[in-house]
Write a protein that holds these residues in place. Structure first.
Motif, PDB file in Angstrom:
ATOM      1  N   GLY A 289       5.113   8.180  -2.143  1.00 36.25           N
ATOM      2  CA  GLY A 289       4.086   7.133  -2.395  1.00 36.25           C
ATOM      3  C   GLY A 289       3.540   7.497  -3.991  1.00 36.25           C
ATOM      4  N   ARG A 292       6.189   6.607  -6.443  1.00 30.34           N
ATOM      5  CA  ARG A 292       6.225   5.072  -6.561  1.00 30.34           C
ATOM      6  C   ARG A 292       5.422   4.702  -7.076  1.00 30.34           C
ATOM      7  N   SER A 293       4.093   5.018  -7.073  1.00 23.06           N
ATOM      8  CA  SER A 293       3.000   4.418  -7.786  1.00 23.06           C
ATOM      9  C   SER A 293       2.880   4.425  -9.249  1.00 23.06           C
ATOM     10  N   SER A 416       2.276   5.509   5.333  1.00 23.52           N
ATOM     11  CA  SER A 416       3.408   5.506   4.692  1.00 23.52           C
ATOM     12  C   SER A 416       3.153   5.574   3.236  1.00 23.52           C
ATOM     13  N   ASP A 418       4.823   3.477   1.242  1.00 21.39           N
ATOM     14  CA  ASP A 418       4.332   2.415   0.358  1.00 21.39           C
ATOM     15  C   ASP A 418       3.024   1.886   0.573  1.00 21.39           C
ATOM     16  N   GLU A 419       2.348   2.120   1.696  1.00 15.65           N
ATOM     17  CA  GLU A 419       0.701   1.995   1.540  1.00 15.65           C
ATOM     18  C   GLU A 419       0.179   2.731   0.780  1.00 15.65           C
ATOM     19  N   LYS A 422       0.676   1.352  -2.809  1.00 14.55           N
ATOM     20  CA  LYS A 422      -0.017   0.029  -2.943  1.00 14.55           C
ATOM     21  C   LYS A 422      -1.379   0.326  -3.363  1.00 14.55           C
TER      22      LYS A 422
END
Length: 472
Positions: A289, A292-293, A416, A418-419, A422
């Motif tokens: 995560g 990805r951020s 997750s 993704d969470e 985000k």
């Protein structure tokens, strides 16, 4: 004889540190009192004070019962030390004018001891007013049902002053009414209601509505509510430690030097307290995560429990000698080395949050961490793990808008990749809800500074409780 106030924290480092700050505050603003802090022989990692206004006494050592006999609850060590405490208080009272005993919830076994000696007892609530509302209302909830909160699941509990709380979000020790821990908590709540007053580690501006509801007696509908004194927030003044403790040295921590090289307000800090351990799978998900951020990050990682099936937190130190790299996705540290830093086990949290490069904080919602972040003006992403942290999350997200929430599994509190990506991105970009949270935190910080200043609400509350001791 010297007017004396005795402080008796439970042998948990966070409670000792916070109680010590209360003692320092009293010594600074009300020097007429002699301040004595009594520590259990079981107290570990107890901070040392060089304050001339505070005397530290250690209770005589007594052979502790077997762990199995105690069930390892935080209450049992204080219960085991009642005879030694009685002797210590009697000795103090024989040579000093003992005006009050201040205890915390986990040292509740001291309440009947002080009552037998005729000493007025005050509770120091180390968390905030939101959690205090839950504790004060527990006896009412207990009498309204025969079911345990764990059996009520997602059923909503209406606690005065708070947003609706799911039964499953109540503090962990309250989940099953058949547990010894539940009985101890219920006794502590009832004694707290019967005490001479409750001193809370918060300020009026931060939790004004909740404090007002408590003072109006809505949390305790069948009995008078004791006087409430919001004297905080009390942030550890010796800024070489975090909420969870850890080894410290005189040498400046390397993460602070790394932060010096980062742009202003560009780094998100991830830290989860002394018990904030995650499974190896969750650590990999968190790393993904963050990658990805694209956000700059400083991440304090504790090795997971040796039992790979453990879902989230453990107080164990097992695995501390293990390299962190093995729990990261392959190549993660190399790919993110230009914008991220992973620190093993501990970082100087107060100094990190106060650094100009830090612009966000992913936190387990421990109260010390919350007030440290607000005091530094740092907005948060809330990831509660244990204790009363889900209650704190409800306050942070739904009431005060000081943090963004994370969607997490009810079963194991997992999040997750993704969470995480985000919410971290929204917080650090400062758009949408992230912008609102950032603005609210800065306003809360101003209110906090004002409360702690001369003539501020926290100093007024401290003077009010001190006036009761002077008249005692």
């Amino acid at each position: 004889m010297k007017e004396t106030i005795v402080l008796y924290p439970s042998p948990l480092r966070g409670h000792i540190v916070s109680m010590l700050e209360l003692g320092r505050l009293l010594g600074k603003h009300h020097p007429r009192f002699s301040i004595i802090i009594i520590l259990s022989s079981a107290s570990t990692a107890a901070p040392v004070t060089n304050s001339s206004s505070i005397t530290v006494l250690h209770l005589s050592s007594t052979a502790a019962p077997a762990a199995a006999e105690l069930d390892q609850t935080p209450f049992d060590l204080a219960r085991h030390n009642t005879s030694n405490l009685r002797l210590a208080l009697a000795a103090i009272a024989s040579t000093a004018d003992l005006r009050a005993l201040i205890i915390d919830g986990f040292s509740d076994a001291a309440f009947p001891v002080a009552a037998a000696l005729g000493v007025p007892t005050y509770y120091y609530f180390t968390s905030g007013a939101a959690a205090l509302a839950v504790f004060l209302h527990l006896p009412t909830l207990h009498g309204s049902t025969t079911k345990s909160f764990k059996d009520l699941g997602d059923e909503t509990l209406n606690i005065p002053g708070l947003p609706p709380i799911k039964a499953s979000d109540m503090p962990w020790g309250m989940h099953d009414r058949s547990w010894r821990m539940y009985g101890y908590l219920l006794d502590a709540c009832r004694n707290m209601i019967s005490s001479s007053g409750i001193i809370v580690n918060t300020c009026e501006s931060l939790e004004s509505r909740i404090i007002r509801v408590i003072k109006e007696g809505l949390c305790v509908p069948d009995r008078p509510t004791p006087p409430i004194f919001a004297v905080g927030p009390l942030v550890e003044s010796k800024v070489d430690g975090d909420e969870g403790g850890g080894d410290t040295t005189e040498r400046r921590h390397e993460c602070l030097s790394w932060l010096d090289s980062q742009p202003s307000r560009s780094v998100v800090f991830l830290c989860f307290g002394s018990q904030g351990r995650f499974s190896a799978a969750q650590l990999k998900e968190m790393a993904s995560g963050l990658e990805r951020s694209g956000v700059r990050f400083l991440w304090v990682v504790r090795p997971p429990p040796q039992d790979a099936s453990a879902k989230s937190t453990s107080g164990s130190n097992d695995g501390d000698d293990t390299s962190i790299e093995k729990f990261m996705p392959e190549g993660f540290l190399e790919r993110t080395r230009e914008r991220g830093m992973v620190v093993k086990s501990w970082a100087p949290q107060i100094q990190v949050l106060s650094h100009q490069s830090v612009g966000g904080f992913v936190t387990h919602c421990g109260w010390n961490s919350i007030i440290e972040a607000v005091h530094a003006g740092v907005p948060m992403v809330a990831w509660p793990l244990y204790a009363e942290q889900k209650v704190n999350r409800a306050f942070l997200v739904e009431d005060a808008a000081l943090a963004l929430p994370l969607s997490m599994s009810d079963e194991d509190r997992s999040v997750s990749a993704d969470e995480l990506a985000k919410q971290v991105t929204e917080l650090m970009e400062g758009s949408g809800e992230g912008k609102v949270v950032r603005e609210r935190v800065l306003a809360a910080r101003e209110g906090m500074v004002e409360a702690l200043s001369d003539g501020g609400s926290s100093q007024v509350s401290l003077a009010a409780v001190a006036a009761l001791w002077k008249r005692g």
